[in-house]
Design a protein around this motif. Sequence first.
Motif, mmCIF file in Angstrom:
data_model
loop_
_atom_site.group_PDB
_atom_site.id
_atom_site.type_symbol
_atom_site.label_atom_id
_atom_site.label_comp_id
_atom_site.label_asym_id
_atom_site.label_seq_id
_atom_site.Cartn_x
_atom_site.Cartn_y
_atom_site.Cartn_z
ATOM 1 N N LEU A 147 0.852 -1.186 0.000
ATOM 2 C CA LEU A 147 0.000 0.000 0.000
ATOM 3 C C LEU A 147 0.887 1.235 0.000
ATOM 4 N N VAL A 148 0.789 2.037 -1.056
ATOM 5 C CA VAL A 148 1.597 3.252 -1.203
ATOM 6 C C VAL A 148 0.658 4.435 -0.982
ATOM 7 N N GLU A 149 0.733 5.039 0.187
ATOM 8 C CA GLU A 149 -0.258 6.040 0.596
ATOM 9 C C GLU A 149 0.332 6.927 1.690
ATOM 10 N N ASP A 150 0.196 8.252 1.535
ATOM 11 C CA ASP A 150 0.774 9.151 2.539
ATOM 12 C C ASP A 150 -0.239 9.625 3.570
ATOM 13 N N ASP A 151 -1.536 9.418 3.337
ATOM 14 C CA ASP A 151 -2.538 9.836 4.302
ATOM 15 C C ASP A 151 -2.682 8.785 5.395
#
Length: 229
Positions: free
Chosen positions: A103-107
């Motif tokens: 999972l590539v996600e900054d939030d």
Amino acid sequence: MADTGIGIPPERLSGLFEEFSQVDETTARRFGGTGLGLAICRRLVEHMDGRIGVESTPDRGSRFWFELPLAVPAEEAATLPPDADRPTETAPGRSRGGRRILLVEDDRSTQILVSTILRGVGHEVEVVDNGAAAVEAVDKGTYDLVFMDMHMPVMGGLEATTRIRALPRTSDRPLPPLVVLTAGVTAEERERCRAVGLEVFLSKPVDLEKLLHTAATVGLPAEEGDIHG
């Protein structure tokens, strides 16, 4: 969980678990928060066939509670007496096996929501918060699927996807399929995504059924019903 804080007026309890709900909506409120935390908790609990609620008295405090129908671990079940209640089947919506997902996600809220849901049905999930870290993770590891946000610090999803596609791979370590996970994609951005090989799109806020279906099917040989748009 209980506290002795400011409490919550009775008329506000019914909407407390909605997204962006604030008990005090004035600009000068003393207590902040985005209003997402309880909404995420509700979605997670309900997804696991549970219940969540709150009891509160203004100026006295609140008590939050939840109930989950959790299965007994195998090693503990072995020690139960013969007539004890034991789960005989996997709970609805859960898989007995899982896939390895990046999972590539900054939030942070989305990280917690998506990873918890996927882990809850048996998938192994690794989380990184920018595209550069995603490229490094795919280069060093093996994944069955990648969920890629588009707008992130350090390196965005399009550049990360391009670099991942350029990584050397063998038949034993093929490149994983990538799925766009984003709050909004314009027609122009969608074409740019397709130009680098991104064909499957999931929108935020996350639809649980689409998320689970995508995680379970995309990239498999017998894949049916891909989610587009």
